[in-house]
Scaffold this motif. Structure first.
Motif, PDB file in Angstrom:
ATOM      1  N   ARG A 154      43.732  24.447  39.690  1.00  0.00           N
ATOM      2  CA  ARG A 154      43.571  25.825  39.227  1.00  0.00           C
ATOM      3  C   ARG A 154      42.085  26.113  39.066  1.00  0.00           C
ATOM      4  O   ARG A 154      41.363  25.316  38.446  1.00  0.00           O
ATOM      5  CB  ARG A 154      44.307  26.035  37.914  1.00  0.00           C
TER       6      ARG A 154
ATOM      7  N   TYR B 264      39.243  29.256  38.126  1.00  0.00           N
ATOM      8  CA  TYR B 264      38.874  30.596  37.710  1.00  0.00           C
ATOM      9  C   TYR B 264      37.547  30.967  38.386  1.00  0.00           C
ATOM     10  O   TYR B 264      36.586  30.204  38.316  1.00  0.00           O
ATOM     11  CB  TYR B 264      38.705  30.675  36.188  1.00  0.00           C
TER      12      TYR B 264
ATOM     13  N   ASN C 248      41.238  38.055  46.250  1.00  0.00           N
ATOM     14  CA  ASN C 248      42.675  38.331  46.272  1.00  0.00           C
ATOM     15  C   ASN C 248      43.243  38.403  47.689  1.00  0.00           C
ATOM     16  O   ASN C 248      44.340  37.905  47.953  1.00  0.00           O
ATOM     17  CB  ASN C 248      42.969  39.648  45.547  1.00  0.00           C
TER      18      ASN C 248
ATOM     19  N   TYR D 194      45.059  27.179  43.356  1.00  0.00           N
ATOM     20  CA  TYR D 194      45.376  28.502  42.836  1.00  0.00           C
ATOM     21  C   TYR D 194      44.146  29.127  42.180  1.00  0.00           C
ATOM     22  O   TYR D 194      43.603  28.589  41.209  1.00  0.00           O
ATOM     23  CB  TYR D 194      46.553  28.410  41.869  1.00  0.00           C
TER      24      TYR D 194
ATOM     25  N   THR E 161      42.004  32.368  40.452  1.00  0.00           N
ATOM     26  CA  THR E 161      42.146  33.557  39.619  1.00  0.00           C
ATOM     27  C   THR E 161      40.776  34.221  39.484  1.00  0.00           C
ATOM     28  O   THR E 161      39.890  33.673  38.818  1.00  0.00           O
ATOM     29  CB  THR E 161      42.671  33.209  38.218  1.00  0.00           C
TER      30      THR E 161
END
Length: 215
Positions: A3, A5, A18, A31, A33
């Protein structure tokens, strides 16, 4: 599974993540963000002061020790208080990649968290669009206006296009294509070009992706 960020400079970069990065990396179990930086209460976008950015990076690094944090900021027009910007060792005469690597190293030292990956775009987001000038053609009525962009691309790699207020990638695009809208056209053109082509022509950007993929 990893993950990550991404603290991004604005809406354009958020859309780029995105639309282009998230679909690509989610298939690999990575993943992402995106989070737009806050400049003041109720306002987002733009790296106007490192003093305002640092607490946001620290907060993200601390809140989830099992995730990673990275940045998606332009090298162009970084604020004077950015780590290393006013250092006597700053490589003023070197190319953008070397400048970015110096500042990224200084940023990493200043943040100091093991899960932080510093990243600067050389020299700004629009440099990525110079990978394929043909991608601009669907947004112009007369492709001849793109001649100055084609000319600079013939002799210069996207990340080597310089960062003066008149010749930075975005300034060149606006001069050739007055109705260019960063938040609208930028991500669409980048998606048309594709991630593989961008990383092949932008080595510093590619190195950042390599770091993400190695997590």
């Amino acid at each position: 599974m990893s993950r990550i960020y991404l603290l991004v400079e604005g809406q354009t970069e958020e859309t780029f993540v995105n639309e282009l990065l998230i679909p690509h990396y989610s298939r690999q179990g990575i993943y992402l963000t995106p989070i737009i930086v806050s400049t003041s209460p109720g306002h987002k976008g733009g790296v106007v002061s490192y003093a305002k950015i640092k607490p946001q990076i620290n907060k993200l690094c601390k809140q989830d020790d099992n995730a990673y944090v990275t940045t998606f900021f332009d090298l162009y027009a970084l604020p004077g208080d950015f780590p290393g910007k006013n250092s006597p060792n700053y490589p003023h005469t070197e190319n953008g990649k070397q400048k970015a690597e110096f500042l990224e190293a200084e940023l990493a030292k200043d943040i100091g968290h093991h899960n932080f990956i510093p990243n600067l775009i050389v020299h700004e987001f629009e440099a990525l669009l110079f990978v394929q000038i043909e991608a601009f053609e669907q947004w112009t009525d007369d492709d001849r206006v793109l001649a100055p962009l084609r000319k600079v691309r013939e002799t210069t790699l996207p990340e080597d296009i310089n960062d003066s207020p008149h010749t930075a990638p975005s300034k060149r695009i606006l001069t050739a294509m007055a109705d260019y809208q960063k938040t609208f056209h930028g991500p669409l053109i980048a998606c048309d070009i594709g991630l593989d082509a961008i990383r092949q022509s932008c080595p510093h950007f590619a190195e950042w992706l390599d770091k993400i993929e190695a997590l």
